[in-house]
Design a protein around this motif. Structure first.
Motif, PDB file in Angstrom:
ATOM      1  N   CYS A 112       0.841  -1.205   0.000  1.00  0.00           N
ATOM      2  CA  CYS A 112       0.000   0.000   0.000  1.00  0.00           C
ATOM      3  C   CYS A 112       0.872   1.250   0.000  1.00  0.00           C
ATOM      4  N   HIS A 113       0.783   1.988  -1.079  1.00  0.00           N
ATOM      5  CA  HIS A 113       1.560   3.211  -1.279  1.00  0.00           C
ATOM      6  C   HIS A 113       0.692   4.382  -0.840  1.00  0.00           C
ATOM      7  N   MET A 114       1.011   4.887   0.354  1.00  0.00           N
ATOM      8  CA  MET A 114       0.147   5.854   1.010  1.00  0.00           C
ATOM      9  C   MET A 114       0.516   7.293   0.615  1.00  0.00           C
ATOM     10  N   MET A 115      -0.128   7.783  -0.409  1.00  0.00           N
ATOM     11  CA  MET A 115       0.107   9.178  -0.837  1.00  0.00           C
ATOM     12  C   MET A 115      -0.902  10.060  -0.127  1.00  0.00           C
ATOM     13  N   ILE A 116      -0.698  10.157   1.186  1.00  0.00           N
ATOM     14  CA  ILE A 116      -1.685  10.798   2.057  1.00  0.00           C
ATOM     15  C   ILE A 116      -0.975  11.637   3.113  1.00  0.00           C
ATOM     16  N   ALA A 117      -1.655  12.676   3.555  1.00  0.00           N
ATOM     17  CA  ALA A 117      -1.198  13.420   4.723  1.00  0.00           C
ATOM     18  C   ALA A 117      -1.491  12.562   5.961  1.00  0.00           C
ATOM     19  N   GLU A 118      -0.812  12.865   7.036  1.00  0.00           N
ATOM     20  CA  GLU A 118      -1.035  12.178   8.319  1.00  0.00           C
ATOM     21  C   GLU A 118      -0.979  10.647   8.207  1.00  0.00           C
ATOM     22  N   PRO A 119       0.128  10.146   7.726  1.00  0.00           N
ATOM     23  CA  PRO A 119       0.209   8.694   7.487  1.00  0.00           C
ATOM     24  C   PRO A 119       0.007   7.834   8.737  1.00  0.00           C
ATOM     25  N   LYS A 120       0.316   8.375   9.913  1.00  0.00           N
ATOM     26  CA  LYS A 120       0.169   7.557  11.118  1.00  0.00           C
ATOM     27  C   LYS A 120      -1.289   7.226  11.424  1.00  0.00           C
ATOM     28  N   ARG A 121      -2.134   8.158  11.012  1.00  0.00           N
ATOM     29  CA  ARG A 121      -3.550   8.058  11.332  1.00  0.00           C
ATOM     30  C   ARG A 121      -4.222   6.828  10.722  1.00  0.00           C
ATOM     31  N   TRP A 122      -3.685   6.305   9.643  1.00  0.00           N
ATOM     32  CA  TRP A 122      -4.378   5.265   8.891  1.00  0.00           C
ATOM     33  C   TRP A 122      -3.729   3.888   9.006  1.00  0.00           C
ATOM     34  N   VAL A 123      -2.696   3.781   9.824  1.00  0.00           N
ATOM     35  CA  VAL A 123      -1.951   2.516   9.908  1.00  0.00           C
ATOM     36  C   VAL A 123      -2.856   1.373  10.379  1.00  0.00           C
ATOM     37  N   ARG A 124      -3.603   1.629  11.428  1.00  0.00           N
ATOM     38  CA  ARG A 124      -4.441   0.576  12.004  1.00  0.00           C
ATOM     39  C   ARG A 124      -5.541   0.139  11.035  1.00  0.00           C
ATOM     40  N   ASP A 125      -6.174   1.100  10.391  1.00  0.00           N
ATOM     41  CA  ASP A 125      -7.248   0.775   9.438  1.00  0.00           C
ATOM     42  C   ASP A 125      -6.731  -0.094   8.295  1.00  0.00           C
ATOM     43  N   PHE A 126      -5.542   0.230   7.808  1.00  0.00           N
ATOM     44  CA  PHE A 126      -5.003  -0.537   6.672  1.00  0.00           C
ATOM     45  C   PHE A 126      -4.530  -1.915   7.109  1.00  0.00           C
ATOM     46  N   GLN A 127      -4.026  -2.003   8.335  1.00  0.00           N
ATOM     47  CA  GLN A 127      -3.636  -3.324   8.861  1.00  0.00           C
ATOM     48  C   GLN A 127      -4.874  -4.208   8.944  1.00  0.00           C
ATOM     49  N   LYS A 128      -5.957  -3.652   9.452  1.00  0.00           N
ATOM     50  CA  LYS A 128      -7.211  -4.416   9.557  1.00  0.00           C
ATOM     51  C   LYS A 128      -7.745  -4.794   8.179  1.00  0.00           C
ATOM     52  N   ALA A 129      -7.493  -3.938   7.196  1.00  0.00           N
ATOM     53  CA  ALA A 129      -8.008  -4.183   5.844  1.00  0.00           C
ATOM     54  C   ALA A 129      -7.232  -5.259   5.099  1.00  0.00           C
ATOM     55  N   GLY A 130      -6.038  -5.605   5.615  1.00  0.00           N
ATOM     56  CA  GLY A 130      -5.270  -6.663   4.959  1.00  0.00           C
ATOM     57  C   GLY A 130      -4.012  -6.194   4.251  1.00  0.00           C
ATOM     58  N   CYS A 131      -3.569  -4.993   4.583  1.00  0.00           N
ATOM     59  CA  CYS A 131      -2.313  -4.487   4.032  1.00  0.00           C
ATOM     60  C   CYS A 131      -1.144  -5.268   4.651  1.00  0.00           C
ATOM     61  N   ASP A 132      -0.154  -5.619   3.829  1.00  0.00           N
ATOM     62  CA  ASP A 132       1.034  -6.334   4.327  1.00  0.00           C
ATOM     63  C   ASP A 132       2.234  -5.407   4.453  1.00  0.00           C
ATOM     64  N   LEU A 133       2.300  -4.419   3.567  1.00  0.00           N
ATOM     65  CA  LEU A 133       3.437  -3.496   3.559  1.00  0.00           C
ATOM     66  C   LEU A 133       2.866  -2.087   3.466  1.00  0.00           C
TER      67      LEU A 133
END
Ligand code: DX5
Ligand code: ZN
Length: 246
Positions: A74-95
């Motif tokens: 998951c290439h996070m081209m987003i502001a506030e990258p820390k904010r979304w770590v948990r959501d993406f982990q739950k969604a099935g992101c590996d990297l």
């Protein structure tokens, strides 16, 4: 160098049949899925968020180990990258690959005091991603010097070191742009110091530009339009792999 990893960017897939596009590209020989998350703020374009990742996860078998086939990159081209770590982990992101520029920039968006809870040092963010069981990547845009990465790569704390560095070879935001060969010295400099590091290149990669990127030392190859726009995607994937392995 680490093994060749071909990561088609689903930004160029048909979003109306995304699950099928994802499973098809894996059957055509892809290793990872490169998933571009854009927020219309860090980059001037929007894609989708964690709910879509959740829905495509069952279409692609989970990788057997770190970096395996089926890795969701998951290439996070987003502001506030820390904010979304948990959501993406739950969604099935590996990297989870965040942008250096986004991590260091302060934003007052989310607290009444004006002090952002999401501003984070790259090292802290990498550690947090690792704590949630994902691999961590750090990306830099063309205008960012590779020199910002040395301290992070040399952290004395192992959990604070990234598993992958992403060198953008276009300005992030859109598929189908021209490859910037000017970014390759960053790849060579990283490869000279880190023979085992995963180094990803993203933007404008195709049969025409792959040799330069491979020669510089990149081993993780993102390709969006070159793969999804091809008559024979399997052939393109095989060619990209061959160029990195030769
Ligand atoms: C650009 C994205 C890329 C994009 C690459 O901001 O990060 O992943 O999909 O597309 P191509 O391969 O078409 O340049
Ligand atoms: Zn990307």
């Amino acid at each position: 160098s680490p093994p060749a990893i071909i990561a088609p960017s689903i930004l160029s897939a048909d979003f109306a049949i995304l699950g099928k596009e994802c499973s098809d590209t894996i059957s055509q020989g892809a290793d990872w899925l490169h998933i571009d998350i854009m927020d219309g703020h860090f980059v001037p374009n929007m894609t989708f968020g964690a709910p879509v990742v959740t829905k495509i996860r069952p279409h692609v078998e989970r990788p057997a180990g770190a970096y395996g086939r089926g890795t969701f990159d998951c290439h996070m081209m987003i502001a506030e990258p820390k904010r979304w770590v948990r959501d993406f982990q739950k969604a099935g992101c590996d990297l989870y690959c965040f942008h250096y520029e986004a991590a260091i920039s302060s934003t007052a968006a989310d607290t009444p005091s004006g002090v952002s809870s999401s501003q984070t040092s790259p090292r802290e963010l990498i550690k947090f991603i690792h704590e949630l069981g994902m691999q961590a990547g750090i990306a830099i845009k063309p205008k960012t010097s590779v020199d910002v990465l040395w301290d992070i790569l040399e952290s004395p704390v192992e959990a604070e070191r990234p598993d992958m560095v992403l060198i953008m070879t276009v300005e992030p935001g859109f598929g189908g742009q021209s490859f910037m060969a000017s970014e390759l010295p960053k790849v060579s400099a990283l490869r000279a110091k880190y023979p085992e590091l995963h180094i990803e290149v993203d933007g404008g990669l195709s049969g025409k530009t792959i040799d330069q990127a491979a020669d510089a030392g990149a081993n993780v190859i993102v390709a969006g339009s070159a793969v999804f726009g091809a008559k024979d995607p399997a052939e393109v994937i095989a060619k990209l792999r061959e160029a990195v392995e030769k």
